[in-house]
Design an enzyme around this catalytic site. Structure first.
Site, PDB file in Angstrom:
ATOM      1  N   TYR A  98     -32.005  31.266 -22.586  1.00  0.00           N
ATOM      2  CA  TYR A  98     -32.854  32.434 -22.302  1.00  0.00           C
ATOM      3  C   TYR A  98     -34.093  31.919 -21.594  1.00  0.00           C
ATOM      4  O   TYR A  98     -34.745  30.997 -22.068  1.00  0.00           O
ATOM      5  CB  TYR A  98     -33.253  33.114 -23.622  1.00  0.00           C
ATOM      6  CG  TYR A  98     -34.307  34.189 -23.442  1.00  0.00           C
ATOM      7  CD1 TYR A  98     -33.940  35.524 -23.336  1.00  0.00           C
ATOM      8  CD2 TYR A  98     -35.662  33.860 -23.361  1.00  0.00           C
ATOM      9  CE1 TYR A  98     -34.904  36.510 -23.154  1.00  0.00           C
ATOM     10  CE2 TYR A  98     -36.619  34.845 -23.169  1.00  0.00           C
ATOM     11  CZ  TYR A  98     -36.234  36.164 -23.077  1.00  0.00           C
ATOM     12  OH  TYR A  98     -37.180  37.126 -22.878  1.00  0.00           O
ATOM     13  N   GLU A 116     -36.698  38.350 -16.679  1.00  0.00           N
ATOM     14  CA  GLU A 116     -35.999  37.956 -17.901  1.00  0.00           C
ATOM     15  C   GLU A 116     -34.572  37.602 -17.510  1.00  0.00           C
ATOM     16  O   GLU A 116     -33.811  38.467 -17.077  1.00  0.00           O
ATOM     17  CB  GLU A 116     -36.022  39.087 -18.923  1.00  0.00           C
ATOM     18  CG  GLU A 116     -35.485  38.641 -20.273  1.00  0.00           C
ATOM     19  CD  GLU A 116     -35.570  39.726 -21.341  1.00  0.00           C
ATOM     20  OE1 GLU A 116     -35.134  40.864 -21.075  1.00  0.00           O
ATOM     21  OE2 GLU A 116     -36.079  39.435 -22.430  1.00  0.00           O
TER      22      GLU A 116
END
Ligand code: GDP
Ligand code: MN
Length: 397
Positions: free
Chosen positions: A118, A206
């Site tokens: 991530y 993101e």
């Protein structure tokens, strides 16, 4: 302004960030053509069909599917395009899918779990600095990771006067447990990603997941990109990426007439001049036991036309059971606003079926109150803030 995954990836690619290749398709036939083209370009045998909507968690909602041949590409694309995709991030009705991204398959089949990370870039408002937030736990909800294993989330803050330094990119790669070629690839990925973030005036990146491929390349498999609307004037090509189908239709309409409107879930419509007063009004409604149905800043020129536009926007929400108008008359005189309310009300005929409470304070407030009280309309006036909020609760009871 939020972008679709395919648009976000286009921007990343233009800054040299490696991405999973993909082609957008609007129907099943286009999807098959896209799949063939990707096979010719990358050699991929399988393809992933990904719904393009402004919401995450698409995988969980059945909006991301693997196709193992062209027939499956056609079937899956046909099934996903036109569906109302429900994910943990949409309402219960879901979001209509107008297009899919057909991508190459970049996951290696085999025993071991794929290496998914991530990585996000965002502004840390507390320190006033950009930061890279990253974790070894990619492919999962970052909220869950934050709750259950917060020690697996790292942050790297960037000093705006010097920018991202090479050792910081290396620290990210190190903390992600990489070595050798993958380590080098990750440092390149991080510096390209950060240049992209600054270069396109983003407010959020993101990337979840970032994948380490079987041949140790680092690539963005997903991309959630939000751009700073205040900087769009210097990125005309990005401004064109806006997809208003993804936005709240009333908010889009409000923007067109120059009103600041944000839709909320409550039952008290609010019409206020000034963002600060609008926030305070929403607080007061809540304190009095109500729930605001919207945030609406009518700005400095609350004349009859603007008030009427504001009424129309507020009334598009069926949930609105009362409207509170709260105006502070500084430069704009209260009697002008009161006249605007009365005129708008008369113009709208019987379109207004809910009680209205008006609180006007400031220059000529007394004249304004008289105008409202003698108008013969179903409008109650109040002078004090609290009094107005209480009256709203009374009419709702
Ligand atoms: P999201 O669910 O909206 O966050 O959509 P993502 O783009 O993150 O995709 C969801 C999931 O699809 C990923 O976490 C992967 O597990 C899977 N996925 C994406 N690309 C591929 C691929 O090329 N091959 C395979 N097998 N799975 C993929
Ligand atoms: Mn994702």
């Amino acid at each position: 302004m939020n972008l679709h995954e395919y648009q976000g990836k286009e921007i990343l690619n233009s800054f040299g960030v490696r991405i999973q290749r993909g082609i957008v398709a609007h129907n099943a036939t286009e999807a098959v053509a896209a799949a063939k083209e990707l096979t010719a370009e990358t050699g991929t045998q399988w393809h992933v069909i990904k719904a393009q909507v402004h919401a995450g968690g698409r995988g969980k909602g059945g909006g991301v599917k693997l196709a193992k041949n062209l027939q499956e590409v056609q079937d899956i694309a046909g099934e996903i395009i036109g569906m109302d995709l429900v994910t943990p991030q949409t309402s219960a009705e879901g979001k209509r899918v107008h297009q899919v991204l057909v991508t190459e398959d970049v996951y290696y089949p085999g025993e071991s779990e794929p290496d998914e990370f991530y990585i996000s870039v965002l502004l840390n408002r507390a320190t006033g600095r950009n930061m890279i937030m990253y974790s070894t736990e990619g492919g999962m909800d970052i909220e869950t990771v934050a709750e259950e294993t917060p020690h697996l989330i790292f942050t790297e803050e960037i000093d705006p006067s010097v920018g991202l330094l090479p050792f910081q990119a290396r620290r990210v790669a190190f903390n992600l447990g990489l070595s050798g070629m993958a380590f080098k690839e990750m440092t390149k990925f991080i510096s390209a990603l950060y240049s992209a973030y600054e270069g396109c005036d983003a407010s959020l990146f993101e990337i979840n997941p970032v994948l380490k491929t079987s041949d140790n390349k680092i690539m963005a498999v997903d991309a959630k990109v939000s751009l700073d609307e205040n900087a769009l004037y210097r990125h005309k090509d990005y401004a064109e990426m806006r997809d208003i189908r993804e936005e709240n239709p009333v908010e889009v309409e409000a923007k067109e007439v120059g009103l600041n409107y944000v839709d909320l879930d409550g039952n008290v419509g609010c019409m206020v001049n000034g963002a600060g007063l609008a926030m305070a009004t929403m607080d007061l409604i809540k304190q009095a036991g109500g729930e605001p149905a919207n945030f609406l800043d009518v700005g400095g020129t609350a004349d009859a036309k603007r008030v009427e536009e504001a009424f129309r926007l507020i009334l598009k929400d069926d949930g609105v059971k009362a409207i509170l108008i709260n105006i502070f008359g500084g430069i704009v005189r209260c009697d002008r606003v009161a006249q605007g309310v009365v005129d708008a009300y008369k113009n709208m005929g019987d379109a207004i079926k809910v009680p209205i409470i008006v609180r006007l304070q400031g220059t000529n407030a007394d004249i304004a109150k008289e105008l409202i009280d003698s108008s013969g309309l179903d409008v109650q006036s109040a002078t004090l803030f609290q009094e107005a909020a209480d009256k709203v609760q009374e009419v709702l009871a």
